[in-house]
Write a protein that holds these residues in place. Sequence first.
Motif, PDB file in Angstrom:
ATOM      1  N   LEU A   1     -13.205  -1.252   4.186  1.00 56.43           N
ATOM      2  CA  LEU A   1     -12.713  -0.049   3.505  1.00 56.43           C
ATOM      3  C   LEU A   1     -13.852   0.607   2.750  1.00 56.43           C
ATOM      4  N   TYR A   2     -13.751   1.910   2.559  1.00 54.81           N
ATOM      5  CA  TYR A   2     -14.759   2.601   1.760  1.00 54.81           C
ATOM      6  C   TYR A   2     -14.078   3.366   0.634  1.00 54.81           C
ATOM      7  N   ASN A   3     -14.869   3.666  -0.380  1.00 55.02           N
ATOM      8  CA  ASN A   3     -14.382   4.440  -1.516  1.00 55.02           C
ATOM      9  C   ASN A   3     -14.482   5.926  -1.154  1.00 55.02           C
ATOM     10  N   ILE A   4     -13.367   6.627  -1.187  1.00 55.04           N
ATOM     11  CA  ILE A   4     -13.365   8.037  -0.759  1.00 55.04           C
ATOM     12  C   ILE A   4     -14.340   8.866  -1.599  1.00 55.04           C
TER      13      ILE A   4
ATOM     14  N   LYS B   1     -15.413   2.520  -7.606  1.00 54.12           N
ATOM     15  CA  LYS B   1     -16.264   3.191  -8.595  1.00 54.12           C
ATOM     16  C   LYS B   1     -15.707   4.574  -8.923  1.00 54.12           C
ATOM     17  N   ASP B   2     -15.779   4.982 -10.191  1.00 52.36           N
ATOM     18  CA  ASP B   2     -15.285   6.302 -10.620  1.00 52.36           C
ATOM     19  C   ASP B   2     -13.806   6.501 -10.282  1.00 52.36           C
ATOM     20  N   GLN B   3     -13.036   5.434 -10.307  1.00 51.10           N
ATOM     21  CA  GLN B   3     -11.608   5.533  -9.985  1.00 51.10           C
ATOM     22  C   GLN B   3     -11.356   6.012  -8.558  1.00 51.10           C
ATOM     23  N   GLY B   4     -12.354   5.842  -7.676  1.00 46.39           N
ATOM     24  CA  GLY B   4     -12.182   6.284  -6.285  1.00 46.39           C
ATOM     25  C   GLY B   4     -11.219   5.374  -5.535  1.00 46.39           C
ATOM     26  N   LEU B   5     -10.515   5.958  -4.565  1.00 48.02           N
ATOM     27  CA  LEU B   5      -9.530   5.204  -3.783  1.00 48.02           C
ATOM     28  C   LEU B   5     -10.189   4.562  -2.568  1.00 48.02           C
ATOM     29  N   PHE B   6      -9.791   3.330  -2.285  1.00 48.27           N
ATOM     30  CA  PHE B   6     -10.283   2.684  -1.070  1.00 48.27           C
ATOM     31  C   PHE B   6      -9.486   3.170   0.132  1.00 48.27           C
ATOM     32  N   PHE B   7     -10.201   3.297   1.260  1.00 48.31           N
ATOM     33  CA  PHE B   7      -9.536   3.770   2.466  1.00 48.31           C
ATOM     34  C   PHE B   7     -10.082   3.031   3.681  1.00 48.31           C
ATOM     35  N   PRO B   8      -9.201   2.643   4.625  1.00 50.58           N
ATOM     36  CA  PRO B   8      -9.660   1.870   5.787  1.00 50.58           C
ATOM     37  C   PRO B   8     -10.667   2.654   6.617  1.00 50.58           C
ATOM     38  N   GLU B   9     -11.746   1.986   7.017  1.00 48.39           N
ATOM     39  CA  GLU B   9     -12.753   2.648   7.834  1.00 48.39           C
ATOM     40  C   GLU B   9     -12.190   2.948   9.223  1.00 48.39           C
ATOM     41  N   ILE B  10     -11.413   2.006   9.745  1.00 49.65           N
ATOM     42  CA  ILE B  10     -10.822   2.193  11.080  1.00 49.65           C
ATOM     43  C   ILE B  10      -9.314   1.966  10.997  1.00 49.65           C
ATOM     44  N   ILE B  11      -8.553   2.897  11.539  1.00 50.83           N
ATOM     45  CA  ILE B  11      -7.123   2.669  11.734  1.00 50.83           C
ATOM     46  C   ILE B  11      -6.922   2.620  13.244  1.00 50.83           C
TER      47      ILE B  11
ATOM     48  N   ILE C   1      -2.015   1.895  -7.019  1.00 51.20           N
ATOM     49  CA  ILE C   1      -2.848   2.562  -6.039  1.00 51.20           C
ATOM     50  C   ILE C   1      -3.412   1.561  -5.023  1.00 51.20           C
ATOM     51  N   ASN C   2      -3.009   0.285  -5.185  1.00 51.05           N
ATOM     52  CA  ASN C   2      -3.553  -0.787  -4.348  1.00 51.05           C
ATOM     53  C   ASN C   2      -3.269  -0.557  -2.854  1.00 51.05           C
ATOM     54  N   ILE C   3      -4.300  -0.722  -2.033  1.00 47.29           N
ATOM     55  CA  ILE C   3      -4.169  -0.442  -0.592  1.00 47.29           C
ATOM     56  C   ILE C   3      -3.104  -1.330   0.055  1.00 47.29           C
ATOM     57  N   SER C   4      -2.908  -2.541  -0.469  1.00 46.82           N
ATOM     58  CA  SER C   4      -1.933  -3.441   0.155  1.00 46.82           C
ATOM     59  C   SER C   4      -0.521  -2.856   0.102  1.00 46.82           C
ATOM     60  N   ARG C   5      -0.233  -2.090  -0.936  1.00 49.57           N
ATOM     61  CA  ARG C   5       1.090  -1.455  -1.019  1.00 49.57           C
ATOM     62  C   ARG C   5       1.322  -0.508   0.146  1.00 49.57           C
ATOM     63  N   LEU C   6       0.305   0.299   0.426  1.00 50.84           N
ATOM     64  CA  LEU C   6       0.450   1.286   1.491  1.00 50.84           C
ATOM     65  C   LEU C   6       0.640   0.603   2.841  1.00 50.84           C
TER      66      LEU C   6
ATOM     67  N   SER D   1       2.547  15.595 -11.641  1.00 48.67           N
ATOM     68  CA  SER D   1       1.947  16.874 -11.240  1.00 48.67           C
ATOM     69  C   SER D   1       0.517  16.702 -10.710  1.00 48.67           C
ATOM     70  N   ARG D   2      -0.052  15.498 -10.891  1.00 43.35           N
ATOM     71  CA  ARG D   2      -1.380  15.225 -10.309  1.00 43.35           C
ATOM     72  C   ARG D   2      -1.282  13.971  -9.459  1.00 43.35           C
ATOM     73  N   PRO D   3      -0.717  14.093  -8.269  1.00 43.51           N
ATOM     74  CA  PRO D   3      -0.439  12.914  -7.427  1.00 43.51           C
ATOM     75  C   PRO D   3      -1.714  12.155  -7.060  1.00 43.51           C
ATOM     76  N   ASN D   4      -1.762  10.892  -7.435  1.00 45.77           N
ATOM     77  CA  ASN D   4      -3.035  10.179  -7.304  1.00 45.77           C
ATOM     78  C   ASN D   4      -3.381   9.717  -5.892  1.00 45.77           C
ATOM     79  N   ASN D   5      -2.428   9.773  -4.968  1.00 45.84           N
ATOM     80  CA  ASN D   5      -2.777   9.418  -3.582  1.00 45.84           C
ATOM     81  C   ASN D   5      -3.180  10.618  -2.735  1.00 45.84           C
ATOM     82  N   TRP D   6      -3.173  11.814  -3.316  1.00 44.35           N
ATOM     83  CA  TRP D   6      -3.442  12.991  -2.500  1.00 44.35           C
ATOM     84  C   TRP D   6      -4.787  12.936  -1.751  1.00 44.35           C
ATOM     85  N   PRO D   7      -5.861  12.431  -2.372  1.00 43.99           N
ATOM     86  CA  PRO D   7      -7.131  12.349  -1.618  1.00 43.99           C
ATOM     87  C   PRO D   7      -6.997  11.528  -0.340  1.00 43.99           C
ATOM     88  N   ARG D   8      -6.116  10.536  -0.338  1.00 47.64           N
ATOM     89  CA  ARG D   8      -5.922   9.755   0.888  1.00 47.64           C
ATOM     90  C   ARG D   8      -5.235  10.596   1.958  1.00 47.64           C
ATOM     91  N   VAL D   9      -4.281  11.425   1.550  1.00 43.98           N
ATOM     92  CA  VAL D   9      -3.603  12.305   2.516  1.00 43.98           C
ATOM     93  C   VAL D   9      -4.624  13.234   3.161  1.00 43.98           C
TER      94      VAL D   9
END
Length: 424
Positions: free
Chosen positions: A3-6, A25-35, A212-217, A302-310
């Motif tokens: 996973l990488y930090n967006i 880092k910097d509250q960045g969200l982790f995201f899978p490199e490959i789906i 925000i944990n990736i395991s939840r998603l 009003s500031r959805p924290n998963n939006w960068p993942r979308v």
Amino acid sequence: MNLYNIKHPEQQVNFAQAVRQGLGKDQGLFFPEIIPQLDNIEELLDLPLVERSQKVLATIIGDEIPTQTLNNAIKNAFTFPAPLVKVMNNIYALELFHGPTLAFKDFGGRFMAQALAAVRGDEKITILTATSGDTGAAVAHAFYGLENINVVILYPKGKISPLQEKLFCTLGGNIRTVAIHGDFDDCQALVKQAFDDAQLRQAIGLNSANSINISRLLAQVCYYFEAIAQLPKEKRNNLVVSVPSGNFGNLTAGLIAKTLGLPIKRFIASTNANDTVPRYLQSGKWEPNATVATLSNAMDVSRPNNWPRVEELFKRNGWKLTNLGACAFNDEQTEVALKAQFAVGYVCEPHGAIAYQALIEQLQPDEVGIFLCTAHPAKFKESVERILNITLPLPTTLDKHNQLPLLSEEMDADFIKLRTYLLK
Ligand SMILES: *Cc1c(COP(=O)(O)O)cnc(C)c1O
């Protein structure tokens, strides 16, 4: 699984690190490199929930966790069904509220707890969290009985509903609950102080079990498969899923399921008056307003924290954001929707009613719609009873906890006292 930090793509972690750290880092969200793209979707859809989820998650997570460990984690997390209920000819409800705390967060929360236990190694872990009600219950039930994981939940004394308090303050075992003499902000401030205390953090292995944990998603991906598995085969081709959205984790999971190859034509992001995303999709401008309180209060964000993942998923898949449907309904419209559902024989609650109404307005005649029901109607008993003029029985889970004695301790909003308590 890599996973990488967006925010900082050079920060790369594996699944275990992402689960333990929560945020980069910097509250960045982790995201899978490959789906990966699954080529056996039809076969998977023929399997029961647990078995199918084991296969889907093993493909995403890879061999980092031994198969048996992962299989057990999934089996222990998914102990309740997610039935698809026909509401009207081409509209179905996916009921995600049959878990121990009667909300869809049981799926993500329970799998996160199991995943954390699986990747922890020999480390002792203390989960510390503050709650104004719902998250505390989900965390307590998810971690209940897990070895070497202690859970401490702070909540403002007298400021959560007695029923909510009973739901998570009657468990005992590895779950300790503390009624703080103060309000929710005091509880949050105490938690923050604890996480800022490096010595304490180290000594007791503090972890936040972050939402925000990736395991939840990843866990939530599984119920999109379960929804389609229950649809008659001839109805699987032109499918629209409407997702009641607050922090947009649920929608992100649906988009991951689509990326894996699940046949979903499009999604609708359904919100209440906190409509940052629907306005953004219209205007291209990200302009969060002040958050307003609504009937569907789990979506008062009003500031959805998963939006960068979308956005990351749309970008990577070459999808256009214009294909994402959106709807925003105020409380008055929510009440009308809830009544309309009741009129066709389905009792819902405000979050599900909003998702339903989006389908009523946007579903084309040749499409089949599924709306997600994220909470049991009894969780919003007061609103539902008032709007529909009915009496809702208490579900057995709630009733059972309601009979048990409270086990909470009380404490002043004083960090030194909390620190001593945690080190005890
Ligand atoms: C958390 C929650 C939502 C919002 O889900 P997100 O994944 O944050 O978009 C919707 N309904 C209920 C009942 C919830 O508890």
